[in-house]
Design a protein around this motif. Structure first.
Motif, PDB file in Angstrom:
ATOM      1  N   GLY A  30     -16.316 -21.412 -19.895  1.00 47.26           N
ATOM      2  CA  GLY A  30     -17.667 -21.596 -20.386  1.00 47.26           C
ATOM      3  C   GLY A  30     -18.257 -20.171 -21.272  1.00 47.26           C
ATOM      4  N   VAL A  35     -24.155 -15.213 -19.326  1.00 48.45           N
ATOM      5  CA  VAL A  35     -23.653 -13.808 -18.694  1.00 48.45           C
ATOM      6  C   VAL A  35     -22.161 -14.159 -19.193  1.00 48.45           C
ATOM      7  CG1 VAL A  35     -22.198 -13.289 -16.737  1.00 48.45           C
ATOM      8  CG2 VAL A  35     -24.713 -14.045 -16.330  1.00 48.45           C
ATOM      9  N   ARG A  55     -17.803 -25.976 -24.818  1.00 49.53           N
ATOM     10  CA  ARG A  55     -17.349 -26.881 -25.454  1.00 49.53           C
ATOM     11  C   ARG A  55     -17.670 -27.200 -26.786  1.00 49.53           C
ATOM     12  NH1 ARG A  55     -21.958 -29.805 -21.611  1.00 49.53           N
ATOM     13  NH2 ARG A  55     -23.421 -28.290 -21.519  1.00 49.53           N
ATOM     14  N   HIS A  59     -20.532 -23.522 -31.284  1.00 48.35           N
ATOM     15  CA  HIS A  59     -20.201 -22.238 -30.045  1.00 48.35           C
ATOM     16  C   HIS A  59     -19.281 -21.213 -30.711  1.00 48.35           C
ATOM     17  CE1 HIS A  59     -23.432 -24.825 -27.436  1.00 48.35           C
ATOM     18  NE2 HIS A  59     -23.910 -24.330 -28.195  1.00 48.35           N
ATOM     19  N   ILE A  75     -14.781 -28.310 -19.291  1.00 48.61           N
ATOM     20  CA  ILE A  75     -13.974 -29.399 -18.178  1.00 48.61           C
ATOM     21  C   ILE A  75     -14.202 -29.677 -17.885  1.00 48.61           C
ATOM     22  CG2 ILE A  75     -15.322 -27.638 -17.598  1.00 48.61           C
ATOM     23  CD1 ILE A  75     -12.328 -26.294 -16.558  1.00 48.61           C
ATOM     24  N   GLU A  76     -15.867 -30.483 -17.983  1.00 43.28           N
ATOM     25  CA  GLU A  76     -15.207 -31.556 -17.627  1.00 43.28           C
ATOM     26  C   GLU A  76     -14.417 -33.148 -17.903  1.00 43.28           C
ATOM     27  OE1 GLU A  76     -19.581 -31.542 -18.341  1.00 43.28           O
ATOM     28  OE2 GLU A  76     -19.898 -32.569 -16.014  1.00 43.28           O
ATOM     29  N   ALA A  97     -18.686 -20.822 -15.995  1.00 42.12           N
ATOM     30  CA  ALA A  97     -19.443 -22.012 -16.532  1.00 42.12           C
ATOM     31  C   ALA A  97     -20.602 -22.244 -15.846  1.00 42.12           C
ATOM     32  CB  ALA A  97     -18.199 -22.826 -16.899  1.00 42.12           C
ATOM     33  N   GLY A  98     -21.584 -23.446 -15.669  1.00 41.20           N
ATOM     34  CA  GLY A  98     -22.267 -23.893 -15.070  1.00 41.20           C
ATOM     35  C   GLY A  98     -22.769 -25.069 -15.457  1.00 41.20           C
ATOM     36  N   GLY A 100     -26.274 -26.453 -15.406  1.00 43.46           N
ATOM     37  CA  GLY A 100     -26.929 -25.128 -16.180  1.00 43.46           C
ATOM     38  C   GLY A 100     -28.239 -25.892 -15.084  1.00 43.46           C
ATOM     39  N   ASP A 112     -19.556 -27.088 -11.685  1.00 44.23           N
ATOM     40  CA  ASP A 112     -20.177 -26.215 -10.563  1.00 44.23           C
ATOM     41  C   ASP A 112     -18.143 -26.036  -9.784  1.00 44.23           C
ATOM     42  OD1 ASP A 112     -22.018 -24.026 -11.719  1.00 44.23           O
ATOM     43  OD2 ASP A 112     -22.649 -25.952 -12.094  1.00 44.23           O
ATOM     44  N   VAL A 134     -17.750 -17.175 -10.884  1.00 42.38           N
ATOM     45  CA  VAL A 134     -18.747 -16.866 -11.017  1.00 42.38           C
ATOM     46  C   VAL A 134     -20.087 -17.871 -10.096  1.00 42.38           C
ATOM     47  CG1 VAL A 134     -21.119 -16.568 -11.599  1.00 42.38           C
ATOM     48  CG2 VAL A 134     -19.145 -15.611 -12.986  1.00 42.38           C
ATOM     49  N   SER A 135     -19.997 -17.519  -8.922  1.00 40.74           N
ATOM     50  CA  SER A 135     -20.515 -18.525  -7.681  1.00 40.74           C
ATOM     51  C   SER A 135     -21.910 -17.794  -7.785  1.00 40.74           C
ATOM     52  CB  SER A 135     -19.918 -17.837  -6.676  1.00 40.74           C
ATOM     53  OG  SER A 135     -20.364 -19.126  -5.837  1.00 40.74           O
ATOM     54  N   ALA A 136     -22.818 -18.314  -6.594  1.00 44.09           N
ATOM     55  CA  ALA A 136     -23.969 -18.068  -6.794  1.00 44.09           C
ATOM     56  C   ALA A 136     -24.465 -17.302  -4.780  1.00 44.09           C
ATOM     57  CB  ALA A 136     -24.867 -19.706  -6.837  1.00 44.09           C
ATOM     58  N   TYR A 153     -25.930 -28.252  -5.815  1.00 47.59           N
ATOM     59  CA  TYR A 153     -25.651 -26.845  -6.385  1.00 47.59           C
ATOM     60  C   TYR A 153     -24.874 -25.841  -5.523  1.00 47.59           C
ATOM     61  CZ  TYR A 153     -26.324 -22.228  -8.629  1.00 47.59           C
ATOM     62  OH  TYR A 153     -25.834 -21.365  -9.649  1.00 47.59           O
ATOM     63  N   GLY A 177     -27.700 -12.935  -6.322  1.00 47.97           N
ATOM     64  CA  GLY A 177     -28.683 -13.483  -6.292  1.00 47.97           C
ATOM     65  C   GLY A 177     -29.198 -13.911  -7.971  1.00 47.97           C
ATOM     66  N   ARG A 201     -28.757 -10.674 -15.797  1.00 51.90           N
ATOM     67  CA  ARG A 201     -27.626 -11.245 -16.334  1.00 51.90           C
ATOM     68  C   ARG A 201     -26.024 -10.092 -16.442  1.00 51.90           C
ATOM     69  NH1 ARG A 201     -30.867 -15.326 -16.966  1.00 51.90           N
ATOM     70  NH2 ARG A 201     -30.051 -17.619 -16.294  1.00 51.90           N
TER      71      ARG A 201
END
Ligand SMILES: NC(=O)c1ccc[n+]([C@@H]2O[C@H](COP(=O)([O-])OP(=O)(O)OC[C@H]3O[C@@H](n4cnc5c(N)ncnc54)[C@H](OP(=O)(O)O)[C@@H]3O)[C@@H](O)[C@H]2O)c1
Length: 238
Positions: A30, A35, A55, A59, A75-76, A97-98, A100, A112, A134-136, A153, A177, A201
């Motif tokens: 990601g 971040v 991906r 980029h 990654i998907e 990655a996320g 988003g 995720d 990186v989680s949440a 999510y 957070g 971030r």
């Protein structure tokens, strides 16, 4: 520089030993995220080798501008073998990655949750010792019956984290957070079950960098928000 110092024997005597300093290789999955770009820059500034997996071929130039080498990885849609080859040889893999904001529930599961689990599978197969995810914050507090996308999510993050924690890896799960785009403050609050809060971030990226470079935080999961403790001190105390 953890795991970056290797003794090299020249001949057979101890006197012939010399020490060489070798940069770590960090692979960021990601790699074009907000971040992730800040993390790549922070790692490169500390002399580490960074490979940012993105991906979108457009980029690659952006990640190279912040000091990383760009490689392509969706990654998907990647196979386990493709992800394994991407992370092979890394000292540390960071899953940043996320799906988003604005994405639907389906992509919360596919990026995720399943993306993070695929990164963990690949890291194990490739023999990568360290995985930072990186989680949440609040992931374990999700409403299990809700069809609200934010709740899904959080459940996706929680399921991925549980899978990562069960592995024989030196994992670290960082649960920030609400993320903001402000400047780095260099100061955070890190701990378990913190009250809701925000963090820039830039501060998350600097924390991830500190964890990767020092090796602090192995087999630990924690929340992080902005605060008063210098990042290096907070990371060392995990
Ligand atoms: N927003 C918040 O308040 C908050 C709070 C806590 C935790 N987090 C988590 O923090 C992490 C980083 O956040 P951020 O703001 O840096 O996120 P971001 O800017 O949205 O970056 C996420 C990155 O993931 C990439 N990605 C999406 N699908 C992918 C795929 N199939 N294959 C490869 N890469 C893919 C995106 O690629 P593209 O650039 O190609 O779209 C994007 O670069 C995320 O995991 C997020 O869930 C966010």
């Amino acid at each position: 520089m953890v795991s970056a110092v290797r003794a090299v024997a020249g001949g057979h005597t101890a006197a012939a030993m010399r020490v060489v300093s070798v940069a770590m290789k960090v692979v960021i999955i990601g790699g074009h995220g907000k971040v992730a770009l800040l993390l790549a820059r922070a790692l490169a500034d500390r002399g580490q080798r960074v490979v940012s997996a993105v991906r979108n071929p457009l980029h690659v130039a952006d990640v190279e501008r912040v000091g990383a080498t760009g490689v392509l990885l969706d990654i998907e849609n990647a196979s386990l073998g493709e992800v394994t080859e991407t992370v092979r040889g890394a000292d540390v893999v960071v899953f940043a990655a996320g799906a988003g904001a604005g994405s639907g529930a389906e992509r919360k599961w596919s990026v995720d949750r399943d993306g993070a689990m695929l990164a963990a599978d690949a890291s194990e197969i490739a023999g990568v010792a360290r995985l930072i995810v990186v989680s949440a914050m609040g992931a374990d507090l999700a409403d299990p019956g809700s069809t609200d996308v934010f709740q899904i999510y959080l459940r996706a993050k929680a399921e991925a984290d549980a899978s990562v924690r069960a592995r024989d890896l030196a994992w670290t799960i960082v649960r920030p957070g609400r993320l903001t785009d402000g400047a780095a403050t260099g100061r955070i609050t890190l701990g378990q079950d913190l009250a809701r809060g925000e963090i820039t971030r830039a501060d998350v990226a600097d924390l991830l960098c500190e964890l990767a470079v020092t090796g602090h935080g192995e087999r630990r999961q924690f929340d992080v928000v902005s605060g008063e403790t210098p990042i290096a001190q907070a990371a060392a105390a995990v």
